[in-house]
Design a protein around this motif. Structure first.
Motif, PDB file in Angstrom:
ATOM      1  N   ARG A  61       0.825  -1.208   0.000  1.00  0.00           N
ATOM      2  CA  ARG A  61       0.000   0.000   0.000  1.00  0.00           C
ATOM      3  C   ARG A  61       0.865   1.266   0.000  1.00  0.00           C
ATOM      4  O   ARG A  61       2.028   1.250   0.392  1.00  0.00           O
ATOM      5  CB  ARG A  61      -0.941   0.009   1.202  1.00  0.00           C
ATOM      6  N   LYS A  68     -10.444   3.595  -8.274  1.00  0.00           N
ATOM      7  CA  LYS A  68     -10.141   2.389  -7.517  1.00  0.00           C
ATOM      8  C   LYS A  68      -9.788   1.241  -8.467  1.00  0.00           C
ATOM      9  O   LYS A  68     -10.210   1.219  -9.622  1.00  0.00           O
ATOM     10  CB  LYS A  68     -11.331   1.995  -6.644  1.00  0.00           C
ATOM     11  N   SER A  98     -13.057  -5.390  -4.008  1.00  0.00           N
ATOM     12  CA  SER A  98     -13.563  -5.129  -2.653  1.00  0.00           C
ATOM     13  C   SER A  98     -12.405  -4.934  -1.683  1.00  0.00           C
ATOM     14  O   SER A  98     -11.282  -5.399  -1.903  1.00  0.00           O
ATOM     15  CB  SER A  98     -14.429  -6.299  -2.180  1.00  0.00           C
ATOM     16  N   GLU A  99     -12.678  -4.234  -0.583  1.00  0.00           N
ATOM     17  CA  GLU A  99     -11.670  -4.026   0.450  1.00  0.00           C
ATOM     18  C   GLU A  99     -11.218  -5.351   1.042  1.00  0.00           C
ATOM     19  O   GLU A  99     -10.058  -5.514   1.409  1.00  0.00           O
ATOM     20  CB  GLU A  99     -12.230  -3.119   1.556  1.00  0.00           C
ATOM     21  N   ASN A 143      -7.289  -6.544   1.049  1.00  0.00           N
ATOM     22  CA  ASN A 143      -6.606  -6.787   2.316  1.00  0.00           C
ATOM     23  C   ASN A 143      -6.600  -8.285   2.627  1.00  0.00           C
ATOM     24  O   ASN A 143      -7.110  -8.736   3.647  1.00  0.00           O
ATOM     25  CB  ASN A 143      -7.294  -6.005   3.432  1.00  0.00           C
TER      26      ASN A 143
END
Length: 809
Positions: free
Chosen positions: A282, A336, A356-357, A361
């Motif tokens: 990130r 995004k 999606s988040e 992650n």
């Protein structure tokens, strides 16, 4: 009577004194990197001292019981001090390990020379990187770990775990990577094809900056990165080793590695294993960067036999890496990251769903990823024959690469290639006579590449065989060393007609065994033999004990690789359609090097200059249509055509280390590197960014590292070493802007801080706990050599807080 009594007391006193001084202190000294220099052992502030024998053993006799400080010194190694208590019985100090001193001019090199040689006596620009330097660096792969210790070495990156070494502006098949002396062969022509070596297994490394074709043949035109795995050195019949565990907060990397080693008399055995996994990294601009996560496994086993006149070993390694394939696609409205769900014309880049988040992650890789498996089995034997010695090596490698890029058929690889390689080499080092050393040898490889069950075919099935014969001569007279040699190589490469057809069920393309009405010719048959002469001559002059001067001129040869002459299709992982050129000629370079090295008690410094002229330089050029727009397929993959021209690269590197003898534990290091690269084709003269400047040239780099080792009066924590580092990359305005191949990159300054703690957990071992924060201020930046810059304008890694524990035993 009184006289007899006094005499008896005197005799008893003398006997007790003699007995008191009849205590011995003995032990064994071991040297990092398996060296065996002369070492002096003494009890500080006394006259008691001795030297180690050829096995590293020592003994100091007639010691009065008491408390002492044991001091061990050896040229090229850090001093060792230890408080010892000597009783009435003999004292044994086991396994004193001396670590290599990176500031010493007497470092040993074995890459690119006939025998183990002092770096100061080799005319080429070369440096050695110790295990201590590798361990203290926080990086996500082994090549990136070496960069901070090697000015002039840089990396082209496609995310955290894909790094390709570049030396002085040249990379890919111009830089040869060696693993334990065996050349690494793993489809290294590809942009997203990293080096298949796990970081925890490497004990040390050597980097040759400049032509090294004399010893290794084609592909060493720019230099060599030589990696040496752990080999046991403590000959005590006890299992020793090291456990490494680390965590990196940016991409939540979890890494664990183990080394086990055993040596007794002539038997040597070792086992190494490691496992690492990471989420998407990130930064402050992109957040989590989709498809940059990975999972990496490694295993190796060595068995050897070493005597006074021979050394034989056999080694097996396994490397398995699951790696995301980032393409940088984004939602037009939000910016995004998105992911592919359709094939071909059904894939609308602007309508892809947003990731999606939860998936961003996650350690779980997306269905679109690559899997790289690399296996090695090799044997090496060194035999002393009279006053000469013979080196023989034979290695087998298999590289399997699958790149999955079909969302509607996730188990179907887009690219699936298997590369088998047989490496061979034999060298004889003649007996020394009259200050002259002569070596002669042959080495080469045989390869077979095959496309398996795939749908994309960037290269054909091919067979390659090459071999080279060489001689190397070194002459030493007092402080002058002159060395050089010559080599001739032949490479034969060829393939049959390669046909492609469309599968009527899946509608994917597949390989067809023979021509028919439903096939197309993907690759027409090809057979060609390349040959080339390499040669070099240089000298190293020891001006004083502290100053060494170097000069070298070398001619190197490189045959075109498979993708440069044969490619004709999409590489799914690189997101590039490659177009080769069957009429290419070999590259030849002529490079001049000058260097000066100084090593004083309080400071050390190196400066080197180079000028490299290359004939038939091969480079990629973006193909555009009549309106100047890049030619792309439905997924936005651009098409590149290989071209050939003359080129010139020149530049310099400088390194300075301040380590005042009276300021114990203090060290300040700074390094500078600058490279200029030009395409000398007449049509690009004075065109600057529109074709004159070469691509993938690192900007000016300046770095500084400050550290202070602080001794702690504690039985558990013996020292704390805080560090502070700054890395500056200048703006790169000399870029390949023709057809938007590259863009300018602004300057960037990064700050790193850390602390290393030595934990004395047993009588003879200390663990190291490292805390490090890279990119302290979370600076959003782009490296000029990052491929992700051109895949969705992605930024490099942001702040990374890491913790690493290294426990030797």
């Amino acid at each position: 009577m009184k006289f007899r009594l006094m005499l008896s007391v005197f005799v008893i006193f003398i006997i007790s004194m003699v007995n008191a001084q009849d205590v011995e202190v003995s032990g064994k000294v071991l040297f990092e990197n398996r060296g065996n220099p002369d070492a002096e052992v003494m009890l500080k502030d006394t006259s008691a001292k001795t030297v180690v024998d050829k096995n590293g053993d020592f003994m100091i006799k007639n010691i009065v019981p008491g408390n002492y400080k044991l001091l061990v010194r050896a040229k090229g190694y850090e001093e060792f001090e230890k408080n010892i208590s000597v009783g009435k019985k003999n004292t044994f100090i086991p396994n004193i390990i001396l670590t290599q001193n990176s500031n010493n001019i007497d470092e040993i090199a074995i890459t690119g020379v006939s025998r183990e040689t002092l770096i100061k006596e080799t005319p080429v620009a070369m440096l050695s990187i110790s295990s201590k330097q590798i361990e203290r660096t926080v990086a996500t792969n082994i090549i990136s770990s070496l960069v901070k210790s090697a000015p002039g070495l840089s990396v082209v990156e496609t995310g955290p775990n894909i790094s390709k070494p570049f030396i002085r502006g040249l990379g890919y098949n111009r830089v040869l990577t060696l693993y334990d002396g065996i050349r690494q062969e793993g489809q290294q022509w590809g942009d997203e094809h990293g080096i298949e070596v796990a970081p925890y297994i490497i004990e040390r490394a050597e980097v040759i900056k400049g032509p090294a074709s004399l010893m290794f043949g084609s592909d060493a035109l720019a230099g060599v990165v030589s990696l040496f795995p752990y080999t046991p050195s403590q000959n005590d019949g006890i299992v020793h080793g090291k456990v490494t565990s680390e965590y990196q907060g940016n991409n939540n990397l979890i890494g664990n590695g183990m080394q086990l080693g055993y040596k007794k008399n002539s038997l040597i055995a070792s086992l190494n294993a490691s496992y690492r996994m990471a989420k998407n990294y990130r930064n402050a601009v992109d957040g989590r960067v989709y498809n940059t996560n990975f999972e990496e496994k490694n295993f190796s086993f060595l068995l050897g036999r070493k005597t006074n006149t021979s050394f034989s070993k056999i080694n097996f390694t396994l490397y398995d890496n699951l790696q995301g394939i980032p393409d940088g696609s984004r939602d037009p409205a939000t910016g995004k990251f998105t992911y592919q769900i359709g094939e071909g014309d059904d894939d609308d880049l602007g309508k892809r769903p947003v990731v999606s988040e939860r998936n961003l992650n996650s350690y779980t890789l997306s269905p679109l990823h690559q899997r790289i498996q690399h296996y090695r089995l090799y044997a090496q034997h060194t035999q002393q024959i009279g006053k000469g010695d013979l080196d023989v090596q034979l290695g087998l490698q298999q590289n399997i690469r699958r790149e999955y890029n079909h969302p509607t058929a996730p188990s179907q690889p887009g690219m699936y290639v298997r590369l088998n390689t047989l490496n061979y080499g034999i060298r004889y080092n003649f007996p020394k006579f009259s200050s002259v050393e002569i070596s002669a040898g042959i080495n080469g490889m045989v390869q077979n590449n095959k496309n398996k069950s795939a749908t994309d075919f960037p290269i054909p099935d091919y067979n390659l065989s090459e071999g080279g014969i060489y001689t190397y001569i070194k002459w030493k007279y007092k402080r002058l060393n002159i060395s050089g040699g010559a080599r001739y190589d032949i490479r034969k490469i060829g393939w049959d007609d390669f046909y492609i057809q469309t599968n009527p069920v899946t509608q994917f393309e597949e390989h067809a065994a023979q021509a028919s009405a439903n096939t197309r010719l993907g690759f027409a048959s090809y057979n060609k033999t390349f040959g080339g002469l390499s040669a070099s001559i240089g000298s190293a002059f020891q001006l004083t004990k502290q100053i060494s001067l170097k000069a070298n001129i070398g001619r190197s040869y490189r045959a075109p690789n498979i993708t440069e002459i044969g490619s004709n299709g999409l590489d799914p992982g690189a997101h590039i359609i490659y177009k080769g050129n069957r009429d290419f000629n070999p590259e030849f370079s002529l490079q001049e090097d000058l260097g000066i090295s100084t090593r004083f008690k309080d400071f050390s410094a190196d400066v080197s200059w180079f000028n490299n002229n290359i004939q038939n330089y091969i480079y990629l050029s973006l193909l555009v249509d009549s309106q100047g727009n890049p030619i792309v397929d439905t997924q936005g993959n651009k098409t590149y055509q290989y071209q050939q021209a003359s080129a010139q690269l020149y530049g310099m590197e400088a390194w300075l280390s301040l380590h005042p003898e009276k300021w114990k534990g203090f060290n300040f290091e700074t390094s500078l590197s600058v490279i200029y690269g030009f395409n000398r084709d007449k049509k690009f003269k004075n065109k600057e960014t529109q074709g004159e400047y070469l691509p993938l040239i690192s900007p000016l780099k300046l770095s500084g590292n400050l550290s202070q080792k602080i001794s702690v009066p504690s039985k558990l924590i013996t020292s704390v070493t805080p560090t502070a580092e700054v890395e500056f990359s200048a703006a790169q305005n000399r870029y390949m802007g023709l057809d938007n191949t590259e863009t300018a990159t602004p300057d960037c300054t990064l700050f790193n801080i850390g602390t290393s703690v030595a934990i004395h957990y047993s009588e003879n071992h200390s663990a190291t706990l490292q805390f490090q924060v890279n990119n302290v201020f979370d600076r959003a930046y782009q490296s000029h050599l990052s491929r992700l810059k051109y895949l969705g304008n992605i930024y490099n890694m942001g702040r990374n807080i890491s913790l690493k524990l290294i426990v030797p035993f």
